[in-house]
Each structure stands twice: as structure tokens, then as C-alpha cells.
Design an enzyme around this catalytic site. Structure first.
Site, PDB file in Angstrom:
ATOM      1  N   GLN A 271      20.768  22.382 105.553  1.00 39.62           N
ATOM      2  CA  GLN A 271      22.075  22.998 105.283  1.00 39.62           C
ATOM      3  C   GLN A 271      22.676  23.300 106.652  1.00 39.62           C
ATOM      4  OE1 GLN A 271      24.364  23.602 102.916  1.00 39.62           O
ATOM      5  NE2 GLN A 271      25.514  24.544 104.574  1.00 39.62           N
TER       6      GLN A 271
ATOM      7  N   GLY B  53      27.387  24.918  96.347  1.00 41.97           N
ATOM      8  CA  GLY B  53      27.412  23.501  96.665  1.00 41.97           C
ATOM      9  C   GLY B  53      27.773  23.300  98.107  1.00 41.97           C
TER      10      GLY B  53
ATOM     11  N   GLU C 231      29.499  20.162 100.565  1.00 38.50           N
ATOM     12  CA  GLU C 231      30.234  18.908 100.438  1.00 38.50           C
ATOM     13  C   GLU C 231      29.743  17.794 101.359  1.00 38.50           C
ATOM     14  OE1 GLU C 231      31.250  21.848 101.638  1.00 38.50           O
ATOM     15  OE2 GLU C 231      32.700  21.645 103.260  1.00 38.50           O
TER      16      GLU C 231
ATOM     17  N   GLU D 230      33.464  20.658  95.415  1.00 40.83           N
ATOM     18  CA  GLU D 230      32.787  19.849  96.448  1.00 40.83           C
ATOM     19  C   GLU D 230      33.413  18.457  96.550  1.00 40.83           C
ATOM     20  OE1 GLU D 230      31.310  21.740  98.235  1.00 40.83           O
ATOM     21  OE2 GLU D 230      30.805  23.344  96.838  1.00 40.83           O
TER      22      GLU D 230
ATOM     23  N   HIS E   3      36.591  18.500  98.604  1.00 41.24           N
ATOM     24  CA  HIS E   3      36.364  18.517 100.058  1.00 41.24           C
ATOM     25  C   HIS E   3      36.355  17.101 100.654  1.00 41.24           C
ATOM     26  CE1 HIS E   3      35.748  22.598 101.419  1.00 41.24           C
ATOM     27  NE2 HIS E   3      34.775  22.854 100.549  1.00 41.24           N
TER      28      HIS E   3
ATOM     29  N   GLU F 218      38.722  25.439 103.148  1.00 41.11           N
ATOM     30  CA  GLU F 218      38.393  26.084 101.871  1.00 41.11           C
ATOM     31  C   GLU F 218      39.625  26.443 101.034  1.00 41.11           C
ATOM     32  OE1 GLU F 218      35.558  25.804 100.760  1.00 41.11           O
ATOM     33  OE2 GLU F 218      34.270  25.540 102.518  1.00 41.11           O
TER      34      GLU F 218
HETATM   35  N1  BES Z   1      31.357  24.413 102.317  1.00 41.17           N
HETATM   36  C1  BES Z   1      31.056  25.392 101.348  1.00 41.17           C
HETATM   37  C2  BES Z   1      29.686  25.993 101.475  1.00 41.17           C
HETATM   38  C3  BES Z   1      29.432  26.693 102.786  1.00 41.17           C
HETATM   39  C4  BES Z   1      30.324  27.598 103.264  1.00 41.17           C
HETATM   40  C5  BES Z   1      28.268  26.458 103.470  1.00 41.17           C
HETATM   41  C6  BES Z   1      30.059  28.230 104.469  1.00 41.17           C
HETATM   42  C7  BES Z   1      28.008  27.096 104.674  1.00 41.17           C
HETATM   43  C8  BES Z   1      28.913  27.985 105.188  1.00 41.17           C
HETATM   44  C9  BES Z   1      31.178  24.848  99.930  1.00 41.17           C
HETATM   45  O1  BES Z   1      32.153  23.878  99.771  1.00 41.17           O
HETATM   46  C10 BES Z   1      31.579  25.988  99.060  1.00 41.17           C
HETATM   47  O2  BES Z   1      32.644  26.504  99.282  1.00 41.17           O
HETATM   48  N2  BES Z   1      30.750  26.373  98.116  1.00 41.17           N
HETATM   49  C11 BES Z   1      31.053  27.425  97.207  1.00 41.17           C
HETATM   50  C12 BES Z   1      31.608  26.794  95.963  1.00 41.17           C
HETATM   51  C13 BES Z   1      32.521  27.614  95.129  1.00 41.17           C
HETATM   52  C14 BES Z   1      33.683  28.166  95.878  1.00 41.17           C
HETATM   53  C15 BES Z   1      32.995  26.794  93.958  1.00 41.17           C
HETATM   54  C16 BES Z   1      29.763  28.155  96.931  1.00 41.17           C
HETATM   55  O3  BES Z   1      28.732  27.750  97.483  1.00 41.17           O
HETATM   56  O4  BES Z   1      29.751  29.138  96.229  1.00 41.17           O
HETATM   57 ZN    ZN Z   2      34.104  24.721  99.910  1.00 46.86          ZN
END
Ligand code: BES
Ligand code: ZN
Length: 615
Positions: A152, A282, A284, A309, A312, A331
């Protein structure tokens, strides 16, 4: 033929891949302004006994200025062995030094560059404590037998398993050879071949240039099932069928985004189902989103995550934030796109419920966060960028994007977004650069409707600007009414007609409860609706939060098993936080965390550790 095609594509995209201009990235030691890494070649063995990735990274470099004497890379916890450089003819050892460790950034790796060098090779091993890797034992997986490794990298954890320029402004193409135990399969954020024989050696190629935070690897007892022509799932056999059924609409989602925002640029779109310790919902990773199994609910109620995802692939992977202070560009746009996808595939009502749930979580964060952290463009200098991931870039960002849409109308706005993705494809963008683009497009065309003054308020002021259009949902209004009647004693639980409620309505019902319910009310709700035993992880989360706040003891066993089983930050952090508010809760939290900690990924461990320290 395919290979030739990929090479040509890589070459063309490579020409475009530079950022518009390099900003100083406060979260990287690297010096891409002087020498830029363009391509990465990995050769790594996944050693499950030592919990280390061991091998080499070969970087193709390109001088940006003439008198560069060193290449500076980011590392964290890496053991660096032999470092060599090549002028294209042969390899010679290079001198290098590691800088002082910084608690947030890790250690700079300074490599002396002979004038003619074009490549640098670093032999290294990751540490068993690498913050970007999780090594799981068989018993922590769905199958229970084989170990599992996943990475990750976002935000700045790629450096804990690859020495590189760990800034989202720098994009690389990559090749990789991954050696695994023979029973396991390796997959990456690259071209994956589900037919590849399980022989312990896997080759990957990623022809499109991607930022380091999107480099991803997983190794496990993984099978594959196709869902559509371009979409499929990798998962352990025990969850494969359920995942493929839950996410069967992925292909339709992909088609819908293409209709709205132009062709998918990444070839295939597959999902990888992680073990429940995955700290995010998730991630992306290009061509292969990493997905928590906690959204496999049996009724597609939580597939908004897949839409997110997938989105993205446009906002984030094609057009990327240049620094972690520009996260809202990734985001916020993605959250907006998520709702558009849900609307296109499941209709307006579903989308509006999710919009409103998102808005409500934003209000929660606005009530908690210090004012400076409520700005869309926060100051993260000296801070861990993972700290910037609140609802602000997501939901406040999405509200801004929605306001722009409503100001100019959907048709004009969709055309604008398409132009944005085309114009900045494979580039990394700072907020200022986005503002310039907006000025040249929507502001120029609709000067009365889109103004830089209002935009500045959105970007740089805390809270929300005045007169923001708040999402509304008739399905939630109905729930509000029912909840109010029950709370006022006008309806008994037996009289609550919830037979056609969706999961989102349930979430709204529970999240909207007052701070205190009586023991009798908690018992009655649970007896009628079996909330403690809910198999929907989001509903269970909302209920457990109520249970903690209301000291509802019948939920303690479930609370414990939930927190030991699930490692997804968003689901566990609010529960620990709520427990830490009372002495009895703190004792409970301490016991549960002791049992759960060994199963959590590094980022989740440090988040929860910090909660205990902060109280
Ligand atoms: N890119 C993010 C996950 C992330 C954010 C990893 C910051 C590391 C640091 C991913 O796209 C995301 O936003 N995931 C959310 C999904 C939700 C908003 C639907 C999550 O993991 O909750
Ligand atoms: Zn995201």
C-alpha cells in the site's frame, strides 16, 4: 505485435509525462528538477520467512540540468547494498550515502552520478516493518493456509519497499520480475496475465507512466474470474464467487464513465480482493484496484467503493495531484465522479442518498477538525500526508465540483471535465495550475457564474462558503420522520415499517440517532432488527458506535470480534475513539487493541497508537 504497440505507446506518452512544472514537494527528498527517473525495472523476491522483498531496482534517469552530481532518492527502512551506475555499456560501483532518518519522510539516499551515467541500480532489501507492506500468515487469510503479501504505497510508503523519487509529480513506466513461493500468484498495478502458470516467477510491464504511489504488488493464493470483457476479479478461492457476483456491475460502470468522460486509457480494469486487514476501503492501483472484502455485503449496497476506485482511473491516475497538499484534485473530483457513476448505473435516488451520507460525514469532520485543516488546500509541511485524508478533500472537494457543475449546467460541465482529462492526461497538477485552467475555460465562458473570488474561498478558507447547495434525499426525509416518531414514543419498534429500507436508509437511521438512547431503546432496536449481528459491515459499524456511546453490553462480543477481524481504518478508528472517551471504554479498547494489533497493517497500527496517545 502487442509488445511493439506497448513500446510505441510508452514512448509517446513518455514525452508528455513530465509535470507542468516541478513544485518543491514537501514530502520528498528527491531532486527531479535536476535529474528525473523515467523508468523502473524491478527484480524482487518475496521472502515470506524473512518478511522482506529482496533484489534490485534499476532506474533510467534523464538529466534536467547539465551539472548534476547526484541522484537523491527516497527510502524508509531499506537496507541498501551495492549501488551501481551505467552509461549504457557496463556497470560500475557508485558511491552513496544515506541521510539522517526523518520520522515522517524516511531517509534520503544520495548517489554520486558520473557525468555519462544513464542508469542506476540499487541492490536492497525492505525491512520486515516496512510501512508499505503487510505480510500475513495463512491463518490471517480467507483460505487459512497460504501466506499473503500486499503493498500500500499511497501516500509516501512506496519508499519503504522501493528506492525511488517518491513524489506524485514524477511518473515512471516499469517492468518487474517477481519471484514467489511456487504455490502463490503475484499481481501488480500493471498488465496481469490470469493464465500465467504458478511457477514462482512473474513478469510485469506497465507501459503508461504512473506516479510512485500507484506502484502495487500482491502475492497470495489468488484465482481469477472474469466479470465482463475488460473487467475481472483476483481473489482467494473462498471469496472469488461472492466478489464476482457483488461487483458484477463494474463493466457497466466502466462503460458509463467512458460515455461521460472519454475512453478508459488503461486497457483492463480488474479488482483484487484483499484480506480484511487492508487499511483502506480501496486503492486505485492502475489496472488493478485493491479492494477491502468488507464491502462484499451480498446486495451490492457498498459498491460505491468500486465506482470510486474506478473513477480514479480518470481523476487521479490519468490526471494526478502534484503534491499531497493538492489531494482534493484526486479525491474531490473522484468523489464527484463516484456519485455520477452511481446515478448513471443505479439512478438518482441511490446517488442522492450516498451524496447526503457523504455530506453528513463532512459535517462531522468540520465539527472536529481545527480550522486550518478544514481548507481544501491544507498546509502539510512537516506532517504525515496520511493525516490530510479527512472528509475535506473528498466531500468538500465534491461539493465544490458540484457547485461548478450546477453553475454552468451538466452539459457544459461534462465537456469541461473531458477537456481537463484530455489536456492534462498523464500529468501531475498543482491547485494553482487547475485554477489557471479554470480561468481560461469556465471563468472565461461564464464570467457571471464562475468567479475566482468564490473559488478562492472554497480552496483557502475553513468551513463551507455561504449558500452551498446541500444534497437532499426524499428517502432519507422519510427515515427522519420515522426516527422522530419512534424517539417521541409515537411508534413502537414493532410498528416501524422498515421492510423496504435500503442499507443507506439504515445507515441514515442509525447515524441520525441522538447522542443518548435508553437501555430499553437499545434493547428494543436490537431485538427487532438483530443489529448486533448485522452482516453489513457499515451498518454494524454505525450500530457498534451507538452501542459504545450508550454502554450497551450485549454488543461487546461483537465489537471485539469486529475489531479483531476488520482492519479498515475508516471502520475501526471511530470505534476506538468513542471507547477512549470513558474509563471503562478505555480499558475495553486496550484489551481489544492488544488482541487486534498484530493483525492490523502498519498505517492502521500507527493511527490507533496515536489515538491512545492523544487522549
Ligand atoms: N486513494 C484512496 C485511498 C488512500 C487515501 C490511500 C490516502 C492512502 C492514503 C482511495 O481511493 C480512497 O479514497 N478510498 C476510500 C474509498 C471511499 C471514499 C469510497 C476508502 O478507503 O475509504
Ligand atoms: Zn479515492
Amino acid at each position: 505485435m502487442k509488445l511493439l504497440h506497448n513500446c510505441a505507446l510508452a514512448w509517446i506518452i513518455g514525452l508528455l509525462a513530465a509535470p507542468l512544472s516541478f513544485a518543491q514537494d514537501p514530502h520528498s527528498f528527491s531532486n527531479p528538477q535536476q535529474v528525473l527517473v523515467r523508468h523502473l525495472d524491478l527484480s524482487l523476491t518475496a521472502d515470506f520467512k524473512q518478511r522482506q522483498l529482496i533484489g534490485s531496482a534499476t532506474l533510467d534517469i534523464e538529466r534536467q540540468v547539465d551539472d548534476v552530481e547526484e541522484l537523491v532518492l527516497d527510502t524508509r527502512g531499506l537496507q541498501v547494498g551495492l549501488v551501481e551506475t551505467s552509461d549504457g555499456q557496463g556497470w560500475v560501483p557508485a558511491s552513496f550515502r544515506l541521510g539522517e532518518p526523518d520520522p515522517v519522510l524516511g531517509r534520503a539516499l544520495h548517489i554520486a552520478l558520473p557525468a555519462v551515467s544513464r542508469q542506476v541500480r540499487i541492490n536492497y532489501a525492505s525491512s520486515p516493518e516496512s510501512t508499505g507492506l503487510q505480510w500475513l500468515e495463512g491463518r490471517q487469510t480467507a483460505g487459512g493456509r497460504h501466506p499473503y503479501l500486499y503493498s500500500q504505497a499511497q501516500a509516501i510508503h512506496a519508499r519503504s519497499f522501493i528506492p525511488l523519487q517518491d513524489s506524485p509529480q514524477v511518473r515512471v513506466t516499469f517492468n518487474a520480475t517477481i519471484f514467489t513461493p511456487p504455490a502463490l500468484r503475484a499481481v501488480m498495478s500493471a498488465g496481469n496475465d490470469p493464465q500465467a502458470p504458478r511457477n514462482g516467477v512473474y513478469q510485469f510491464n506497465m507501459p503508461q507512466p504512473i506516479p510512485s504511489y500507484l506502484i502495487a504488488l500482491a502475492v497470495g493464493d489468488l484465482d481469477f474470474k472474469a466479470m465482463g470483457e475488460r473487467t475481472g476479479v483476483y481473489a482467494e478461492a473462498a471469496v472469488l464467487q461472492a466478489a464476482a457476483a457483488e461487483f458484477e456491475d463494474t463493466e457497466a460502470m466502466l462503460e458509463q464513465v467512458e460515455v461521460m468522460y472519454g475512453a478508459y486509457r488503461w486497457d483492463r480494469y480488474d479488482l483484487l480482493i484483499l484480506p480484511p486487514s487492508f487499511p483502506w476501503g480501496g486503492m486505485e492501483n492502475p489496472r488493478l484496484s485493491f479492494i477491502t472484502p468488507t464491502v462484499i455485503a451480498g446486495d451490492k449496497s457498498l459498491v460505491g467503493l468500486i465506482a470510486h476506485e474506478l473513477a480514479h482511473s480518470w481523476s487521479g491516475n490519468t490526471v494526478t495531484n502534484a503534491t499531497w497538499q493538492d489531494t482534493w484534485l484526486n479525491e474531490g473530483f473522484t468523489t464527484y465522479l463516484t456519485y455520477r457513476i452511481l446515478e448513471a448505473v443505479y439512478g438518482r435516488e441511490r446517488a442522492d442518498m450516498e451524496r447526503l451520507l457523504g455530506y453528513q460525514s463532512l459535517l462531522g469532520d468540520l465539527a472536529d477538525l481545527p480550522l486550518p485543516d478544514q481548507r481544501l488546500v491544507p498546509d502539510l509541511i512537516g506532517r504525515d500526508p496520511d493525516a490530510g485524508f479527512t472528509e475535506i478533500p473528498y466531500e468538500k472537494g465534491a461539493l465544490l465540483v458540484t457547485e461548478l457543475e450546477q453553475a454552468v449546467g451538466r452539459e457544459a460541465f461534462d465537456a469541461f471535465l473531458r477537456q481537463y482529462f484530455d489536456q492534462f492526461a498523464f500529468r501531475s497538477l498543482r491547485t494553482e495550475e487547475f485554477v489557471e485552467f479554470l480561468e481560461a475555460t469556465l471563468v472565461a465562458r461564464f464570467p457571471d457564474k464562475v468567479t475566482l473570488g468564490r473559488l478562492g474561498e472554497w480552496l483557502h478558507e475553513p468551513g463551507l462558503p455561504a449558500n452551498v447547495a446541500v444534497p437532499t434525499s426524499p428517502s432519507f426525509a422519510l427515515v427522519d420522520e420515522v426516527r422522530a416518531q419512534w424517539l417521541a414514543g409515537q411508534l413502537t419498534v414493532a410498528q416501524l415499517d422498515t421492510s423496504d429500507w435500503t442499507v443507506h436508509q439504515w445507515l441514515h437511521f442509525l447515524n441520525g440517532m441522538p447522542a443518548r438512547l435508553s437501555p430499553a431503546q437499545m434493547r428494543a432496536l436490537d431485538a427487532r432488527f438483530q443489529l448486533t449481528q448485522s452482516s453489513n459491515n457499515e451498518v454494524a459499524h454505525s450500530w457498534l458506535l451507538l452501542a459504545i456511546r450508550n454502554d450497551y453490553a450485549p454488543a461487546w462480543d461483537r465489537l471485539r470480534s469486529y475489531l479483531v477481524q476488520v482492519g479498515r481504518r475508516k471502520l475501526i478508528v471511530p470505534l476506538y475513539k468513542a471507547m477512549l472517551e470513558t474509563d471503562a471504554g478505555r480499558a475495553r479498547a486496550t484489551g481489544i487493541f492488544a488482541a487486534a494489533r498484530p493483525g492490523y497493517q502498519a498505517v492502521a497500527v500507527s493511527t490507533v497508537d496515536n489515538l491512545f496517545r492523544a487522549e
